[in-house]
Design an enzyme around this catalytic site. Structure first.
Site, PDB file in Angstrom:
ATOM      1  CG  HIS A  78      82.077  48.589 -77.266  1.00 59.07           C
ATOM      2  ND1 HIS A  78      80.385  48.340 -76.828  1.00 59.07           N
ATOM      3  CD2 HIS A  78      83.144  48.673 -76.786  1.00 59.07           C
ATOM      4  CE1 HIS A  78      81.032  49.873 -75.807  1.00 59.07           C
ATOM      5  NE2 HIS A  78      82.028  50.649 -75.946  1.00 59.07           N
ATOM      6  CB  SER A  79      82.453  47.465 -72.847  1.00 61.43           C
ATOM      7  OG  SER A  79      82.311  48.383 -71.332  1.00 61.43           O
ATOM      8  CD1 TRP A  80      80.306  42.042 -68.135  1.00 66.20           C
ATOM      9  CD2 TRP A  80      79.496  42.424 -70.269  1.00 66.20           C
ATOM     10  NE1 TRP A  80      79.812  40.743 -68.601  1.00 66.20           N
ATOM     11  CE2 TRP A  80      78.992  40.530 -69.205  1.00 66.20           C
ATOM     12  CE3 TRP A  80      77.736  42.192 -71.150  1.00 66.20           C
ATOM     13  CZ2 TRP A  80      77.957  39.849 -69.602  1.00 66.20           C
ATOM     14  CZ3 TRP A  80      77.743  41.373 -71.980  1.00 66.20           C
ATOM     15  CH2 TRP A  80      77.236  40.209 -71.024  1.00 66.20           C
ATOM     16  CD  GLN A 105      84.706  45.819 -68.719  1.00 64.30           C
ATOM     17  OE1 GLN A 105      84.672  46.070 -70.000  1.00 64.30           O
ATOM     18  NE2 GLN A 105      84.685  46.911 -67.603  1.00 64.30           N
ATOM     19  CG  HIS A 221      83.089  53.005 -73.540  1.00 67.72           C
ATOM     20  ND1 HIS A 221      84.361  52.209 -72.775  1.00 67.72           N
ATOM     21  CD2 HIS A 221      82.049  52.057 -72.830  1.00 67.72           C
ATOM     22  CE1 HIS A 221      83.975  50.755 -72.419  1.00 67.72           C
ATOM     23  NE2 HIS A 221      83.171  50.653 -72.898  1.00 67.72           N
TER      24      HIS A 221
END
Length: 238
Positions: A78-80, A105, A221
């Site tokens: 998830h995400s970073w 990302q 998000h």
């Protein structure tokens, strides 16, 4: 577990821990699969984030897969978390069968998360790191209400804000010296929330780094918390 059971290793995004993946993990387990939720170094309750870097996060993912003797693993980020996923995939290539990036990302070789942010946002994040005695980025309710869970009930927003922990600054400052996971021949999937506002670039651009079009899923998000049924289904069927 079923004969076709898979193993999912779930990597959290910035400021998040294993708790953030639990609703999805429970649904993966209910479908007969193994799901392991990770909390990365420096982001556990009461952890000291100073001196922790991206390589520590990569090492942790690798060590957990090896310690548990996991094989045929699907890494989910998830995400970073796309950064430690990418770094770990290169060291676990014989054990990883698939990579799933959820609102994540997708790093480029030699380019940090701050490098992928617009200059003003990057300067602001760097100022937060420089001002912190632990060289970390504190979570705030404004983050949650403005870009993580916009439009959600305030009670839920406040709960998530209280669960978030300071993020080691070098998680955003450090870069990887490896190419993307698809260059390893690992099949990949990119999931993107329909109402995601948190990514520094359009999700379509991150998906394109994998040579993919994003698969759209409901939610912001934080859809892994607000829409776990749909996120789990997309991971399983995407």
């Amino acid at each position: 577990m079923t004969e076709t059971a898979s193993t999912y290793v779930l990597i959290p995004g910035a400021w998040h821990g294993a708790w953030s993946w639990r609703p999805v993990a429970e649904r993966l387990r209910a479908a007969g699969h193994r799901a392991v939720c990770l909390t990365l170094p420096g982001t556990g309750d009461g952890d000291d984030p100073s001196g922790v870097g991206l390589q520590d996060a990569v090492d942790h993912v690798v060590s957990e897969v090896e310690r548990r003797d996991l094989t045929d693993v699907t890494l989910v980020a998830h995400s970073w978390g796309g950064y430690p996923l990418t770094g770990a995939a290169h060291r676990l290539s014989g054990k990883v069968s698939r990579a799933v990036f959820y609102a994540a990302q997708v790093p480029l070789r030699g380019r940090s998360l701050l490098d992928d942010n617009p200059p003003e946002a990057a300067a602001w994040l760097r100022s937060l790191i420089d001002a912190s005695p632990t060289h970390s980025i504190p979570p705030t309710l404004d983050f949650v209400q403005g870009i993580f869970m916009q439009g959600a009930e305030e009670e839920a927003q406040r709960l998530v804000a209280e669960l978030l922990t300071p993020l080691p600054g070098h998680y955003f400052l450090d870069a990887l010296d490896v190419p993307g996971v698809t260059e390893l021949g690992i099949p990949a999937l990119y999931l993107l929330g329909e109402d995601d506002r948190a990514l520094p670039l359009p999700g379509t651009e991150f998906a394109a780094r994998l040579g993919l079009e994003p698969v759209m899923v409901p939610g912001t998000h934080e859809g892994l918390l607000t829409h776990p049924d749909e996120i789990a289904k997309a991971i399983l069927t995407g």
